[in-house]
Design a protein around this motif. Structure first.
Motif, PDB file in Angstrom:
ATOM      1  N   PRO A 197      21.297  33.465  73.390  1.00  0.00           N
ATOM      2  CA  PRO A 197      21.633  31.918  73.819  1.00  0.00           C
ATOM      3  C   PRO A 197      20.247  31.370  74.266  1.00  0.00           C
ATOM      4  CG  PRO A 197      23.218  33.329  74.759  1.00  0.00           C
ATOM      5  CD  PRO A 197      22.103  34.322  73.907  1.00  0.00           C
ATOM      6  N   LEU A 198      20.106  30.080  73.835  1.00  0.00           N
ATOM      7  CA  LEU A 198      19.092  29.357  73.921  1.00  0.00           C
ATOM      8  C   LEU A 198      18.825  28.743  75.555  1.00  0.00           C
ATOM      9  CD1 LEU A 198      16.374  27.954  72.768  1.00  0.00           C
ATOM     10  CD2 LEU A 198      17.940  25.721  72.763  1.00  0.00           C
ATOM     11  N   VAL A 199      17.563  29.037  76.162  1.00  0.00           N
ATOM     12  CA  VAL A 199      17.353  28.969  77.603  1.00  0.00           C
ATOM     13  C   VAL A 199      16.479  27.396  77.034  1.00  0.00           C
ATOM     14  CG1 VAL A 199      16.027  29.112  79.558  1.00  0.00           C
ATOM     15  CG2 VAL A 199      17.518  30.924  78.631  1.00  0.00           C
ATOM     16  N   ALA A 200      17.015  26.395  77.400  1.00  0.00           N
ATOM     17  CA  ALA A 200      16.483  25.032  76.775  1.00  0.00           C
ATOM     18  C   ALA A 200      15.780  24.151  77.538  1.00  0.00           C
ATOM     19  CB  ALA A 200      17.739  24.312  76.326  1.00  0.00           C
ATOM     20  N   THR A 201      16.022  24.222  78.985  1.00  0.00           N
ATOM     21  CA  THR A 201      15.335  23.260  79.699  1.00  0.00           C
ATOM     22  C   THR A 201      15.150  23.999  81.171  1.00  0.00           C
ATOM     23  OG1 THR A 201      16.420  21.655  78.653  1.00  0.00           O
ATOM     24  CG2 THR A 201      15.429  21.090  80.828  1.00  0.00           C
ATOM     25  N   ILE A 202      14.079  23.673  81.912  1.00  0.00           N
ATOM     26  CA  ILE A 202      13.611  24.143  83.031  1.00  0.00           C
ATOM     27  C   ILE A 202      13.541  22.885  84.110  1.00  0.00           C
ATOM     28  CG2 ILE A 202      12.660  25.829  84.754  1.00  0.00           C
ATOM     29  CD1 ILE A 202      12.197  27.473  82.090  1.00  0.00           C
ATOM     30  N   ARG A 203      14.148  23.018  85.299  1.00  0.00           N
ATOM     31  CA  ARG A 203      13.683  21.928  86.307  1.00  0.00           C
ATOM     32  C   ARG A 203      13.544  22.608  87.359  1.00  0.00           C
ATOM     33  NH1 ARG A 203      16.980  19.535  90.555  1.00  0.00           N
ATOM     34  NH2 ARG A 203      15.754  17.698  91.478  1.00  0.00           N
ATOM     35  N   LEU A 204      12.091  22.122  87.887  1.00  0.00           N
ATOM     36  CA  LEU A 204      11.715  22.658  89.256  1.00  0.00           C
ATOM     37  C   LEU A 204      11.006  21.590  89.767  1.00  0.00           C
ATOM     38  CD1 LEU A 204      11.154  25.132  91.368  1.00  0.00           C
ATOM     39  CD2 LEU A 204       8.824  25.443  90.056  1.00  0.00           C
TER      40      LEU A 204
END
Ligand SMILES: [Zn+2]
Length: 477
Positions: free
Chosen positions: A369-376
Motif C-alpha cells: 500500500p502506498l504511503v502517499a502523504t505526510i503532514r507534520l
C-alpha cells in the motif's frame, strides 16, 4: 537541427525497444529535454482534464489529451516547502527533514537537477515562490537560478537564447498564481462570475487574517498552543464560509491565469522547434480546502482537496497520448521517472520513489500500500484540530481505500474513495481489518523512514526581495 534528428531517433527508440535502452551519450546530446512545471496550490479536481466543468485549464486539457494523466497522484506534503523538497529529492519529509522554514537539505542529498546537470543537461530554475528555492538549498544543480519570477515564459526564452543548443535542457518552473491572496485580473474573474473589486479585496483581507490567526504563536516565537484563539479562528473561518462562492471564483480565475502562463511557456518551446522533443510534466505541490472539511487554505489536513495533485506527463512525439493511469502514485515518483526517461542513472538509495514508465506503458505494477502523504505541523494551532487530528498524519492508499493515521492521538480514519470521494464517512469501525492493516503499514513506514533521517543543513539568509514576496503570500508576518 541536430537535436531534432536525435529527438526523432529517440522517439523511434523509445517506441520500438523493450525494455527501454537509455539513449546514453557522453555529452548527453541525445537525451530528451525536460520541462518540469509546478503550479502551486492547484487542486486536481479544478482542472478540466480531471472533470472540472468550468473553463480553468484549456492548455492543461490539451496537454492531457496529448499526454498521460495520473488520476490519483498524491502530493508528498500538504504545503509548499516539504512537498517541493520531496519532489526534488524523491524523499519523504520524514527522511529529508525539511519540515519547517529555516532548514535546508542535507549536503549529502542529490537533487534531481544535480543528477541531470552531471549528465550534461543545461539547467534552469525559474520560481515564483522563493520559499522552496535557495533558502532550502534547492538552487543546487541549477546553472541558472532566478526568483521570484512571475513571467517564466520570458525567462525560458532568454535561457534558451543564451545557452548551448547542442545540450538538452532541464527547466523547472514554479508558478504561484493559484495561491492566496488571489490577485485575479478582471478578464479571468469575468469567466467565472461578476467582477467586484471590493469583494475581492475583502476576500484577500479575510484569508490573510485567517492565516495570521492560525500561527500567532509561531510569529511570536512561542510554541504552538501557547495562545488559544479558537473563538477568533472560528469567526475567521465563518467569514470565509460567507465568501465561499467568491473564494472559488477568485481561485478558478487564478488557475486560468496560471494556465495562460503555461501556454506562453509552451509557445516558446514550440516556436524554437523543441517542444516535440521535450518531456513536459505539469504537477502541483498541494491543493486547497474550500470548506469541505471545515477548513480553508491548506496544510491543516490531508483530505484529497489538499493532497490530490494533478500530474500530467507529455512525452516526446505525444507517445501514449490519452492514456490515463488510475493507480494511486506519489509525486516522489516524478524524479525517478524523469531520470528514467533521460536514461540517467541515479545514485543507489538516493531516490525513494519509483519510475512511472511501466505504468505509462500500461504494465502492471504490484507492491505494498502506498504511503502517499505526510503532514507534520509545526507552525499552526487550532485547538479542535489539534485534539482530533494532532499535528502528524500519514495517508496510506490501497485500491479504493484511503487511510489517515493520526499519529499522536493514534487514531485511524478510513474512507472508501470509490463510493465516497468526498471522505465524509469514516469506515474504520466497519472495516477494522483494513484499517488495522493500513495503520500497521503507516507505522512501519514511519519507523523505517525516521531511522534514515538526513541531517539538515544550516539555515540560509533570505534576501529582502524574497522576504517581501513571502510576506505578500502570507508565509511570514
Ligand atoms: Zn505551495
Amino acid at each position: 537541427m541536430k537535436r531534432i534528428l536525435f529527438g526523432a531517433l529517440l522517439v523511434a527508440l523509445v517506441a520500438c525497444t523493450e525494455p527501454r535502452e537509455p539513449p546514453a551519450d557522453a555529452d548527453g546530446a541525445t537525451r530528451p529535454n525536460i520541462l518540469l512545471y509546478l503550479v502551486d496550490t492547484l487542486r486536481a479536481d479544478r482542472v478540466g482534464a480531471y472533470g472540472y466543468p468550468k473553463p480553468t485549464s484549456p492548455t492543461l486539457d490539451r496537454l492531457a489529451a496529448e499526454g498521460v494523466v495520473f488520476e490519483q497522484a498524491y502530493a508528498p506534503g500538504p504545503w509548499t516547502l516539504p512537498s517541493v523538497v520531496s519532489i526534488m529529492l524523491s524523499q519523504p519529509s520524514c527522511r529529508h527533514g525539511v519540515e519547517i522554514d529555516g532548514v535546508k537539505i542535507s549536503p549529502e542529498s542529490t537533487p534531481l537537477a544535480e543528477i541531470l546537470a552531471d549528465a550534461g543537461y543545461r539547467t534552469a530554475s525559474l520560481i515564483a515562490n522563493a520559499y522552496a528555492g535557495r533558502p532550502a538549498g534547492l538552487e543546487r544543480g541549477f546553472e541558472v537560478y532566478a526568483g521570484p519570477v512571475d513571467d517564466p515564459a520570458r525567462h525560458v526564452a532568454s535561457f534558451l537564447e543564451k545557452t548551448d543548443e547542442a545540450k538538452p535542457f532541464f527547466l523547472y518552473v514554479h508558478d504561484v498564481r493559484p495561491h492566496d491572496p488571489f490577485d485575479a485580473g478582471d478578464e479571468a474573474m469575468a469567466l467565472f462570475g461578476d467582477v467586484d473589486h471590493r469583494a475581492l479585496k475583502r476576500l484577500r483581507n479575510r484569508s490573510l487574517r485567517y492565516r495570521r490567526l492560525t500561527r500567532v504563536d509561531h510569529a511570536a516565537g512561542d510554541p504552538p498552543g501557547t495562545t488559544d484563539n479558537t473563538t477568533e479562528q472560528r469567526q475567521a473561518l465563518a467569514r470565509l464560509d460567507e465568501m465561499a462562492a467568491r473564494y472559488r471564483q477568485a481561485y478558478d480565475a487564478r488557475v486560468r491565469e496560471a494556465d495562460g502562463e503555461l501556454a506562453a511557456t509552451l509557445d516558446v518551446l514550440h516556436d524554437r522547434g523543441v517542444l516535440d522533443e521535450t518531456v513536459v510534466v505539469v504537477l502541483s505541490d498541494h491543493g486547497e480546502e474550500f470548506g469541505e472539511h471545515q477548513g480553508w487554505l491548506h496544510d491543516q489536513s490531508v483530505y484529497d482537496e489538499v493532497v490530490r495533485a494533478p500530474l500530467i506527463v507529455r512525452l516526446p512525439g505525444s507517445e501514449h497520448a490519452g492514456a490515463r493511469v488510475d493507480a494511486p502514485v506519489s509525486l516522489l515518483d516524478v524524479a525517478p521517472t524523469l531520470a528514467d526517461l533521460a536514461g540517467v542513472p541515479t545514485p543507489d538509495g538516493a531516490f525513494e520513489g519509483t519510475s512511472l514508465v511501466p505504468r505509462i506503458e500500461g504494465r502492471a505494477v504490484g507492491g505494498e500500500p502506498l504511503v502517499a502523504t505526510i503532514r507534520l505541523n509545526r507552525k499552526k494551532y487550532f485547538r479542535p484540530w489539534k485534539e482530533s487530528r494532532g499535528d502528524h498524519n500519514l495517508v496510506v492508499r490501497d485500491g479504493r481505500w484511503k487511510a489517515i493515521w493520526n499519529v499522536e492521538p493514534d487514531t485511524i480514519e478510513l474512507y472508501d474513495l470509490a463510493a465516497d470521494p468526498g471522505e465524509s464517512r469514516d469506515l474504520h469501525a466497519a472495516h477494522p481489518d483494513v484499517a488495522g492493516r493500513l495503520r500497521a503499514r503507516a507505522r512501519d513506514y514511519l519507523e523505517r523512514c525516521s531511522a534514515r533521517r538526513s541531517k539538515t543543513g544550516p539555515p540560509e539568509k533570505i534576501s529582502k526581495e524574497a522576504l517581501e514576496r513571502l510576506r505578500a503570500l502570507g508565509y511570514v508576518d
